[in-house]
Scaffold this motif. Structure first.
Motif, PDB file in Angstrom:
ATOM      1  N   ALA A  45      14.605 -22.753 -19.804  1.00 23.36           N
ATOM      2  CA  ALA A  45      13.140 -22.819 -19.842  1.00 23.36           C
ATOM      3  C   ALA A  45      12.560 -21.543 -20.449  1.00 23.36           C
ATOM      4  N   ARG A  46      13.152 -20.400 -20.105  1.00 26.82           N
ATOM      5  CA  ARG A  46      12.687 -19.138 -20.676  1.00 26.82           C
ATOM      6  C   ARG A  46      12.955 -19.090 -22.183  1.00 26.82           C
ATOM      7  N   PHE A  47      14.094 -19.639 -22.599  1.00 24.19           N
ATOM      8  CA  PHE A  47      14.414 -19.696 -24.027  1.00 24.19           C
ATOM      9  C   PHE A  47      13.344 -20.477 -24.790  1.00 24.19           C
ATOM     10  N   VAL A  48      12.968 -21.637 -24.273  1.00 26.47           N
ATOM     11  CA  VAL A  48      11.952 -22.461 -24.923  1.00 26.47           C
ATOM     12  C   VAL A  48      10.620 -21.717 -24.966  1.00 26.47           C
ATOM     13  N   ASP A  49      10.278 -21.043 -23.867  1.00 21.68           N
ATOM     14  CA  ASP A  49       9.024 -20.294 -23.817  1.00 21.68           C
ATOM     15  C   ASP A  49       9.018 -19.159 -24.836  1.00 21.68           C
ATOM     16  N   LEU A  50      10.118 -18.406 -24.918  1.00 22.97           N
ATOM     17  CA  LEU A  50      10.200 -17.309 -25.889  1.00 22.97           C
ATOM     18  C   LEU A  50      10.182 -17.839 -27.319  1.00 22.97           C
ATOM     19  N   LEU A  51      10.796 -18.988 -27.523  1.00 18.12           N
ATOM     20  CA  LEU A  51      10.865 -19.563 -28.862  1.00 18.12           C
ATOM     21  C   LEU A  51       9.491 -20.031 -29.331  1.00 18.12           C
ATOM     22  N   LEU A  52       8.719 -20.626 -28.413  1.00 22.82           N
ATOM     23  CA  LEU A  52       7.443 -21.218 -28.796  1.00 22.82           C
ATOM     24  C   LEU A  52       6.282 -20.229 -28.774  1.00 22.82           C
ATOM     25  N   HIS A  53       6.354 -19.248 -27.889  1.00 20.74           N
ATOM     26  CA  HIS A  53       5.174 -18.414 -27.666  1.00 20.74           C
ATOM     27  C   HIS A  53       5.390 -16.912 -27.889  1.00 20.74           C
ATOM     28  N   HIS A  54       6.616 -16.455 -28.025  1.00 18.09           N
ATOM     29  CA  HIS A  54       6.843 -15.009 -28.090  1.00 18.09           C
ATOM     30  C   HIS A  54       7.680 -14.590 -29.294  1.00 18.09           C
ATOM     31  N   GLY A  55       7.820 -15.439 -30.266  1.00 18.72           N
ATOM     32  CA  GLY A  55       8.466 -15.038 -31.521  1.00 18.72           C
ATOM     33  C   GLY A  55       9.956 -14.794 -31.434  1.00 18.72           C
ATOM     34  N   LEU A  56      10.660 -15.551 -30.582  1.00 17.07           N
ATOM     35  CA  LEU A  56      12.100 -15.356 -30.468  1.00 17.07           C
ATOM     36  C   LEU A  56      12.812 -15.636 -31.795  1.00 17.07           C
ATOM     37  N   LEU A  57      12.310 -16.615 -32.532  1.00 21.11           N
ATOM     38  CA  LEU A  57      12.942 -16.952 -33.810  1.00 21.11           C
ATOM     39  C   LEU A  57      12.882 -15.763 -34.773  1.00 21.11           C
ATOM     40  N   TYR A  58      11.787 -15.037 -34.751  1.00 24.03           N
ATOM     41  CA  TYR A  58      11.678 -13.852 -35.615  1.00 24.03           C
ATOM     42  C   TYR A  58      12.627 -12.750 -35.134  1.00 24.03           C
ATOM     43  N   ASP A  59      12.781 -12.617 -33.806  1.00 21.25           N
ATOM     44  CA  ASP A  59      13.733 -11.637 -33.277  1.00 21.25           C
ATOM     45  C   ASP A  59      15.149 -11.961 -33.741  1.00 21.25           C
ATOM     46  N   ILE A  60      15.505 -13.243 -33.701  1.00 19.47           N
ATOM     47  CA  ILE A  60      16.831 -13.659 -34.164  1.00 19.47           C
ATOM     48  C   ILE A  60      16.988 -13.325 -35.638  1.00 19.47           C
ATOM     49  N   PHE A  61      15.965 -13.635 -36.432  1.00 21.66           N
ATOM     50  CA  PHE A  61      16.016 -13.351 -37.867  1.00 21.66           C
ATOM     51  C   PHE A  61      16.131 -11.852 -38.133  1.00 21.66           C
ATOM     52  N   ALA A  62      15.359 -11.043 -37.399  1.00 20.62           N
ATOM     53  CA  ALA A  62      15.384  -9.592 -37.615  1.00 20.62           C
ATOM     54  C   ALA A  62      16.762  -9.017 -37.326  1.00 20.62           C
TER      55      ALA A  62
END
Length: 256
Positions: A45-62
Motif C-alpha cells: 500500500a505504501r508503494f502504491v502511495d509513493l508511486l502515485l503521490h510522491h514521485g517514486l517513479l522519478y526516484d527510481i529513474f534518478a
C-alpha cells in the motif's frame, strides 16, 4: 510443453513465495515486535502511495540513471586497464598492489574527500559509483584475461594470421565473456554502493528515500526503497544475462 512451461514458472515463483511466507512467519512469531516488521500488504500500500503521490517513479529513474552512468564510465575505463594488466605480466606486477589496495577501500569511507574535491552535486555521486564499478571491473577483467590460454594465439599465428588479425579475431572474442562478466559484477557492486553515494546531499533517488525514511522511522518506506533497488537491479541483471547469451551463442556452438 505446457507442463514444462508451468514447471519453469513454478520454479521461478517458488523462492518469492518462500520469502513472503518467511516474512509473515517472522512477523507473527513474536520474536520480533510487529511494529518493527511492517506487513507485506502495508508495504504494498505504501508503494502504491509513493508511486502515485510522491514521485517514486522519478526516484527510481534518478537512481537507475546514476548507476548506469557510473557503470558505463567505470567499465569503459576498467576494460583497457584490466586487459593491459592481465595480458602483460610486468604491468600486472606493477599495478596489482595498487589495484588490491584501492578496491579494498569502501566507497563510503571516501565520501568526505569526494565532497571536498567534487562538491555535493551529481558529479560527486557519479565519482563514488565510478570508483565502485571501476575497481570491481578491473579485477574481473585482469583475472579473466590472465587465464586465456595462448594456444589459440599460437594456432592463429601458425595459420598465417597477422598480429592485427590475431588481436581482432582471436583475442577480442576471447575477452568478450570477461567484459560481460565485469559488467554484471560492476552493476551489482554499484547498486550496493548507491545508498552511500546518495548520502551526498541527494534530494531524489532510492537511496535518498531510504535515508529520509530512516530519519523519521518510516519502516514501510525503507522496505519499499530496498525492494525497489533489488527489483531494478534484478531487471538490469536479467537484461545483461540475455545479452550475454545472445553475444556468446558461438561458445555453445563451439562446445556442441
Amino acid at each position: 510443453m505446457h507442463v514444462r512451461v508451468l514447471r519453469a514458472f513454478a520454479l521461478r515463483l517458488a523462492p518469492w513465495l518462500c520469502v513472503l511466507l518467511l516474512w509473515y512467519a517472522v512477523r507473527l512469531s513474536g520474536f520480533v515486535n510487529e511494529v518493527l516488521v511492517p506487513a507485506p500488504q502495508q508495504v504494498a500500500a505504501r508503494f502504491v502511495d509513493l508511486l502515485l503521490h510522491h514521485g517514486l517513479l522519478y526516484d527510481i529513474f534518478a537512481s537507475a540513471r546514476r548507476v548506469v552512468l557510473g557503470v558505463a564510465l567505470g567499465i569503459l575505463a576498467a576494460v583497457p586497464v584490466g586487459f593491459l594488466i592481465g595480458w602483460y605480466r610486468p604491468a600486472r606486477s606493477f599495478a596489482d598492489p595498487l589495484i588490491n589496495f584501492f578496491r579494498a577501500l569502501p566507497p563510503i569511507a571516501l565520501i568526505p574527500l569526494v565532497i571536498v574535491y567534487f562538491g555535493v552535486d551529481e558529479l560527486a555521486k557519479l565519482v563514488i559509483l565510478f570508483y565502485a564499478a571501476f575497481f570491481s571491473g578491473v579485477i574481473v577483467m585482469y583475472e579473466g584475461v590472465s587465464q586465456i590460454t595462448p594456444l589459440y594465439i599460437r594456432v592463429a599465428q601458425t595459420l598465417g594470421a597477422s598480429e592485427f588479425e590475431t588481436f581482432l579475431k582471436v583475442i577480442i572474442p576471447l575477452t568478450v565473456p570477461h567484459i560481460l562478466t565485469a559488467l554484471r559484477v560492476a552493476l551489482g557492486v554499484t547498486w550496493a554502493t548507491l545508498v552511500a553515494s546518495e548520502l551526498i546531499a541527494a534530494q531524489r533517488g532510492l537511496g535518498a528515500t531510504i535515508q529520509n525514511a530512516s530519519t523519521y522511522f518510516l519502516l514501510d518506506v525503507i522496505y519499499v526503497g530496498i525492494i525497489c533497488i533489488g527489483c531494478v537491479a534484478l531487471i538490469m541483471d536479467t537484461i545483461l544475462r540475455r545479452l550475454s547469451a545472445w553475444l556468446l551463442v558461438w561458445q555453445d556452438r563451439a562446445v556442441s
